[in-house]
Design an enzyme around this catalytic site. Structure first.
Site, PDB file in Angstrom:
ATOM      1  N   LYS A  12     -28.841  -8.807   2.285  1.00  0.00           N
ATOM      2  CA  LYS A  12     -29.832  -9.986   2.367  1.00  0.00           C
ATOM      3  C   LYS A  12     -30.556 -10.133   1.179  1.00  0.00           C
ATOM      4  O   LYS A  12     -30.193  -9.362   0.181  1.00  0.00           O
ATOM      5  CB  LYS A  12     -30.717 -10.441   3.409  1.00  0.00           C
ATOM      6  CG  LYS A  12     -29.778 -10.303   4.951  1.00  0.00           C
ATOM      7  CD  LYS A  12     -30.459 -10.838   5.980  1.00  0.00           C
ATOM      8  CE  LYS A  12     -29.675 -10.628   7.214  1.00  0.00           C
ATOM      9  NZ  LYS A  12     -30.236 -11.305   8.298  1.00  0.00           N
ATOM     10  N   GLU A 170     -22.525 -13.734  15.049  1.00  0.00           N
ATOM     11  CA  GLU A 170     -23.795 -13.416  14.868  1.00  0.00           C
ATOM     12  C   GLU A 170     -24.661 -14.411  15.715  1.00  0.00           C
ATOM     13  O   GLU A 170     -24.852 -15.320  15.024  1.00  0.00           O
ATOM     14  CB  GLU A 170     -24.188 -13.321  13.629  1.00  0.00           C
ATOM     15  CG  GLU A 170     -23.488 -12.388  12.591  1.00  0.00           C
ATOM     16  CD  GLU A 170     -24.446 -11.778  11.464  1.00  0.00           C
ATOM     17  OE1 GLU A 170     -24.495 -10.665  11.195  1.00  0.00           O
ATOM     18  OE2 GLU A 170     -25.016 -12.651  10.649  1.00  0.00           O
TER      19      GLU A 170
HETATM   20  P1  13P Z   1     -30.326  -8.117  11.655  1.00  0.00           P
HETATM   21  O1  13P Z   1     -29.632  -6.758  11.936  1.00  0.00           O
HETATM   22  O2  13P Z   1     -31.623  -7.729  10.704  1.00  0.00           O
HETATM   23  O3  13P Z   1     -30.679  -8.777  12.809  1.00  0.00           O
HETATM   24  O4  13P Z   1     -29.550  -8.985  10.669  1.00  0.00           O
HETATM   25  C1  13P Z   1     -28.211  -9.240  11.119  1.00  0.00           C
HETATM   26  C2  13P Z   1     -27.436  -9.941  10.147  1.00  0.00           C
HETATM   27  O5  13P Z   1     -27.666 -11.265   9.869  1.00  0.00           O
HETATM   28  C3  13P Z   1     -26.424  -9.514   9.298  1.00  0.00           C
HETATM   29  O6  13P Z   1     -25.657 -10.343   8.493  1.00  0.00           O
END
Ligand code: 13P
Length: 254
Positions: A12, A170
């Site tokens: 991210k 997700e």
């Molecule tokens: P987290 O593992 O921080 O919950 O994020 C998941 C995600 O959006 C991976 O693309």
């Protein structure tokens, strides 16, 4: 037989170039003893760190992905990045349709579809994210939301293309919340996705497609998730930002 697992780290908007180099160097040390014929490992750093990460990864089997891209090769699209640019810095994969792109930046199933087509025509393997919000889940709409994302997102793609891509389920309510879907909850949706793929593209193609789970994946929960028939890996956010926790997920998930 299950598919070859993939553990992917979506960084991210984290990591300066310097931090990215350190993270990847640490990761390479931690995964030195991992048999990479048995698991695919991928990282998706922010754009500014892609080159540095590629350089640091030199000679390692760890794969590189962009977190998003525009469907055009070039043009007046301020702030966007093109498939050619991702390819040039060494990306083999690109994440498309992450829920943060959909929720915060106006991504729709239609733009997702354009991006998928562009990724294929430029030789980038897409990782398509789908998933429902808490509100949609509570309203009993989980599978209809996923179905619509698949129908519209994959519209017009050939079976050959679809079988070479990666999907990621997700659930939005599990992202960054520490609240993972239970292996049973995740498997229910993964099995639905597999059934949908079989109905549209046949069993042989559907059996090849990896469907990753994403949403608060940690070293402590990856094994339970991976034990499920239709869960083929993890798309990891927060826990991919530390070399040791990501390496633990790779080791326990493969
Ligand atoms: P987290 O593992 O921080 O919950 O994020 C998941 C995600 O959006 C991976 O693309």
């Amino acid at each position: 037989m299950k598919r070859k697992p993939m553990i992917a780290g979506n960084w991210k908007m984290h990591m300066t170039t310097k931090e990215a180099r350190e993270l990847v160097s640490g990761l390479l040390q931690e995964i030195g003893d991992v048999d990479t014929t048995a698991v695919d490992i991928l990282v998706a750093p922010p754009y500014t760190a892609l080159s540095a990460v590629k350089e640091t990864l030199s000679g390692s089997p760890v794969l590189l992905a962009g977190q998003n891209m525009h469907w055009e090769e070039k043009g007046a699209f301020t702030g966007e990045i093109s498939p050619l640019m991702l390819k040039e810095v060494g990306c083999t994969h690109v994440i498309i349709g992450h829920s943060e792109r959909r929720q915060l930046f106006g991504e729709t199933n239609e733009t997702v579809n354009q991006k998928l087509k562009s990724a294929f025509s430029h030789g980038l393997a897409p990782i398509l994210c789908v998933g429902e919000s808490l509100e949609q889940r509570e309203a009993g709409r989980t599978t209809s939301v996923i179905e619509e994302e698949l129908e519209k997102g994959l519209n017009g793609l050939t079976t050959e293309q679809v079988q070479s891509m990666i999907l990621a389920y997700e659930p939005i309510w599990a992202i960054g919340t520490g609240k993972t879907a239970s292996p049973e909850q995740a498997e229910e949706v993964h099995a639905f996705i597999r059934k949908w793929l079989i109905s549209k593209h046949g069993e042989a193609a559907a059996e090849k497609i990896r469907v990753l789970y994403g949403g608060s994946v940690k070293p402590e929960n990856i094994e339970g998730l991976m034990a499920k028939e239709n869960i083929d890996g993890g798309l990891v956010g927060g826990a991919s930002l530390k070399a040791d926790s990501f390496a633990q997920i790779v080791k326990r998930g493969s």
